[in-house]
Design a protein around this motif. Structure first.
Motif, PDB file in Angstrom:
ATOM      1  N   PHE A  37       0.818  -1.219   0.000  1.00  0.00           N
ATOM      2  CA  PHE A  37       0.000   0.000   0.000  1.00  0.00           C
ATOM      3  C   PHE A  37       0.852   1.269   0.000  1.00  0.00           C
ATOM      4  CE2 PHE A  37      -4.014  -1.913   2.250  1.00  0.00           C
ATOM      5  CZ  PHE A  37      -4.251  -2.707   1.145  1.00  0.00           C
ATOM      6  N   THR A  38       2.148   1.143  -0.199  1.00  0.00           N
ATOM      7  CA  THR A  38       3.088   2.270  -0.275  1.00  0.00           C
ATOM      8  C   THR A  38       2.861   3.309   0.819  1.00  0.00           C
ATOM      9  OG1 THR A  38       1.716   3.412  -1.931  1.00  0.00           O
ATOM     10  CG2 THR A  38       3.484   1.988  -2.767  1.00  0.00           C
ATOM     11  N   GLY A  39       2.833   2.843   2.054  1.00  0.00           N
ATOM     12  CA  GLY A  39       2.772   3.745   3.196  1.00  0.00           C
ATOM     13  C   GLY A  39       1.393   4.042   3.737  1.00  0.00           C
ATOM     14  N   HIS A  40       0.358   3.650   3.047  1.00  0.00           N
ATOM     15  CA  HIS A  40      -1.007   3.914   3.519  1.00  0.00           C
ATOM     16  C   HIS A  40      -1.413   2.853   4.545  1.00  0.00           C
ATOM     17  CE1 HIS A  40      -1.831   6.972   0.470  1.00  0.00           C
ATOM     18  NE2 HIS A  40      -1.191   6.188  -0.378  1.00  0.00           N
ATOM     19  N   THR A  41      -2.014   3.313   5.639  1.00  0.00           N
ATOM     20  CA  THR A  41      -2.603   2.394   6.609  1.00  0.00           C
ATOM     21  C   THR A  41      -4.031   2.856   6.891  1.00  0.00           C
ATOM     22  OG1 THR A  41      -1.717   3.664   8.477  1.00  0.00           O
ATOM     23  CG2 THR A  41      -0.409   1.772   7.726  1.00  0.00           C
ATOM     24  N   PHE A  42      -4.825   1.928   7.414  1.00  0.00           N
ATOM     25  CA  PHE A  42      -6.252   2.186   7.592  1.00  0.00           C
ATOM     26  C   PHE A  42      -6.704   1.647   8.941  1.00  0.00           C
ATOM     27  CE2 PHE A  42      -5.168   1.808   3.162  1.00  0.00           C
ATOM     28  CZ  PHE A  42      -5.666   3.001   2.649  1.00  0.00           C
ATOM     29  N   THR A  43      -7.839   2.161   9.416  1.00  0.00           N
ATOM     30  CA  THR A  43      -8.357   1.720  10.708  1.00  0.00           C
ATOM     31  C   THR A  43      -9.514   0.745  10.565  1.00  0.00           C
ATOM     32  OG1 THR A  43      -9.771   3.676  10.816  1.00  0.00           O
ATOM     33  CG2 THR A  43      -7.625   3.813  11.905  1.00  0.00           C
ATOM     34  N   THR A  44     -10.071   0.609   9.355  1.00  0.00           N
ATOM     35  CA  THR A  44     -11.142  -0.368   9.136  1.00  0.00           C
ATOM     36  C   THR A  44     -10.848  -1.183   7.885  1.00  0.00           C
ATOM     37  OG1 THR A  44     -12.556   0.985   7.696  1.00  0.00           O
ATOM     38  CG2 THR A  44     -12.829   1.263  10.101  1.00  0.00           C
ATOM     39  N   ILE A  45     -11.374  -2.399   7.886  1.00  0.00           N
ATOM     40  CA  ILE A  45     -11.215  -3.267   6.717  1.00  0.00           C
ATOM     41  C   ILE A  45     -11.871  -2.637   5.492  1.00  0.00           C
ATOM     42  CG2 ILE A  45     -11.856  -5.508   5.740  1.00  0.00           C
ATOM     43  CD1 ILE A  45     -11.564  -6.664   8.591  1.00  0.00           C
ATOM     44  N   ASP A  46     -13.032  -2.036   5.680  1.00  0.00           N
ATOM     45  CA  ASP A  46     -13.717  -1.399   4.549  1.00  0.00           C
ATOM     46  C   ASP A  46     -12.862  -0.314   3.912  1.00  0.00           C
ATOM     47  OD1 ASP A  46     -15.904  -3.046   4.777  1.00  0.00           O
ATOM     48  OD2 ASP A  46     -17.131  -1.597   5.875  1.00  0.00           O
ATOM     49  N   ASP A  47     -12.195   0.493   4.736  1.00  0.00           N
ATOM     50  CA  ASP A  47     -11.322   1.538   4.189  1.00  0.00           C
ATOM     51  C   ASP A  47     -10.141   0.930   3.437  1.00  0.00           C
ATOM     52  OD1 ASP A  47     -12.954   3.514   5.197  1.00  0.00           O
ATOM     53  OD2 ASP A  47     -11.674   3.968   6.927  1.00  0.00           O
ATOM     54  N   GLY A  48      -9.594  -0.130   3.985  1.00  0.00           N
ATOM     55  CA  GLY A  48      -8.491  -0.806   3.308  1.00  0.00           C
ATOM     56  C   GLY A  48      -8.917  -1.401   1.976  1.00  0.00           C
ATOM     57  N   LEU A  49     -10.093  -2.012   1.955  1.00  0.00           N
ATOM     58  CA  LEU A  49     -10.582  -2.601   0.695  1.00  0.00           C
ATOM     59  C   LEU A  49     -10.946  -1.526  -0.318  1.00  0.00           C
ATOM     60  CD1 LEU A  49     -12.676  -5.617   2.022  1.00  0.00           C
ATOM     61  CD2 LEU A  49     -10.349  -5.615   1.074  1.00  0.00           C
ATOM     62  N   ALA A  50     -11.413  -0.374   0.159  1.00  0.00           N
ATOM     63  CA  ALA A  50     -11.666   0.741  -0.763  1.00  0.00           C
ATOM     64  C   ALA A  50     -10.354   1.202  -1.397  1.00  0.00           C
ATOM     65  CB  ALA A  50     -12.345   1.892  -0.018  1.00  0.00           C
ATOM     66  N   HIS A  51      -9.284   1.189  -0.622  1.00  0.00           N
ATOM     67  CA  HIS A  51      -7.968   1.535  -1.172  1.00  0.00           C
ATOM     68  C   HIS A  51      -7.542   0.515  -2.224  1.00  0.00           C
ATOM     69  CE1 HIS A  51      -3.976   3.259  -1.347  1.00  0.00           C
ATOM     70  NE2 HIS A  51      -3.472   2.050  -1.163  1.00  0.00           N
ATOM     71  N   VAL A  52      -7.807  -0.753  -1.947  1.00  0.00           N
ATOM     72  CA  VAL A  52      -7.489  -1.794  -2.943  1.00  0.00           C
ATOM     73  C   VAL A  52      -8.185  -1.477  -4.263  1.00  0.00           C
ATOM     74  CG1 VAL A  52      -7.844  -4.233  -3.525  1.00  0.00           C
ATOM     75  CG2 VAL A  52      -6.982  -3.596  -1.257  1.00  0.00           C
ATOM     76  N   GLU A  53      -9.438  -1.083  -4.197  1.00  0.00           N
ATOM     77  CA  GLU A  53     -10.160  -0.729  -5.431  1.00  0.00           C
ATOM     78  C   GLU A  53      -9.527   0.479  -6.110  1.00  0.00           C
ATOM     79  OE1 GLU A  53     -12.470  -2.563  -6.995  1.00  0.00           O
ATOM     80  OE2 GLU A  53     -11.867  -3.955  -5.404  1.00  0.00           O
ATOM     81  N   ARG A  54      -9.101   1.457  -5.334  1.00  0.00           N
ATOM     82  CA  ARG A  54      -8.485   2.662  -5.917  1.00  0.00           C
ATOM     83  C   ARG A  54      -7.181   2.354  -6.643  1.00  0.00           C
ATOM     84  NH1 ARG A  54     -10.387   4.967  -1.104  1.00  0.00           N
ATOM     85  NH2 ARG A  54      -8.355   4.795  -0.085  1.00  0.00           N
TER      86      ARG A  54
END
Length: 196
Positions: A37-54
């Motif tokens: 994720f090149t330095g990005h971290t998230f507090t919820t699984i949904d936010d992390g999966l939204a990043h995967v889509e991005r």
């Protein structure tokens, strides 16, 4: 000693994932922890999966996992946490020379990547009431892998949490985390000897 390629979950490279990598490294193993994720971290699984889509979806996650493995030796043990299981499992099944795999909180049907290699031992770890592991087919996939005759072990822990190893998260369950870590350390000791 083993050389390990460890893939993080959908929250990114959290302190808990780093701590797990450090524990394995303290045993003398070489541990690679690429940041998909090149330095990005998230507090919820949904936010992390939204990043995967991005960033382009699961296909891009797999591309990044393969790229992380490219400069490394063939004789790796692949470890994945949840989202990271997809890359770990793909590489363990398709990249020559795999020494083993550890799949935490998730398991993809083995036929997604072809037949599981007979010479690659694998552990799958998850909680017996984790809805993400149980209700979304991962537990079934793990049981099918074991039943297939692959050198596979399934370890179920009592509880309903997903990221139960990460000590910095509310989902942390110390007893289960300690047992999983002990089992993974023993697995690496067993597979990390010299090549036959």
């Amino acid at each position: 000693m083993a050389e390990v390629l460890l893939f993080h979950h959908a929250l990114g490279v959290t302190p808990g994932v780093r701590a797990f990598a450090d524990t394995l490294a303290a045993d003398g193993h070489t541990v690679h922890l690429p940041d998909l994720f090149t330095g990005h971290t998230f507090t919820t699984i949904d936010d992390g999966l939204a990043h995967v889509e991005r960033i382009g979806g699961f296909g891009e996650v797999l591309n990044r996992a393969a790229a992380a493995a490219e400069p490394l030796p063939d004789a790796l043990v692949y470890i994945g946490f949840s989202l990271g299981v997809v890359g770990a499992q793909m590489l363990a099944q398709t990249r020559p020379g795999a020494r083993g795999a550890v799949l935490c909180y998730s398991c993809v049907p083995a036929d997604t990547f072809g037949r599981w290699p007979d010479h690659v031992p694998v552990q799958v770890h998850g909680m017996d009431a984790d809805p993400l592991f149980v209700d979304e087919g991962d537990l079934d996939a793990a049981r099918e892998l074991v039943a297939s005759g692959a050198p596979a072990e399934l370890f179920l822990y009592p509880g309903d949490q997903h990221y139960f190893v990460d000590a910095d998260l509310p989902s942390h369950r110390p007893e289960a985390a300690e047992l999983l870590t002990r089992r993974v350390r023993q697995f690496l000791a067993d597979v990390g000897g010299p090549l036959a």
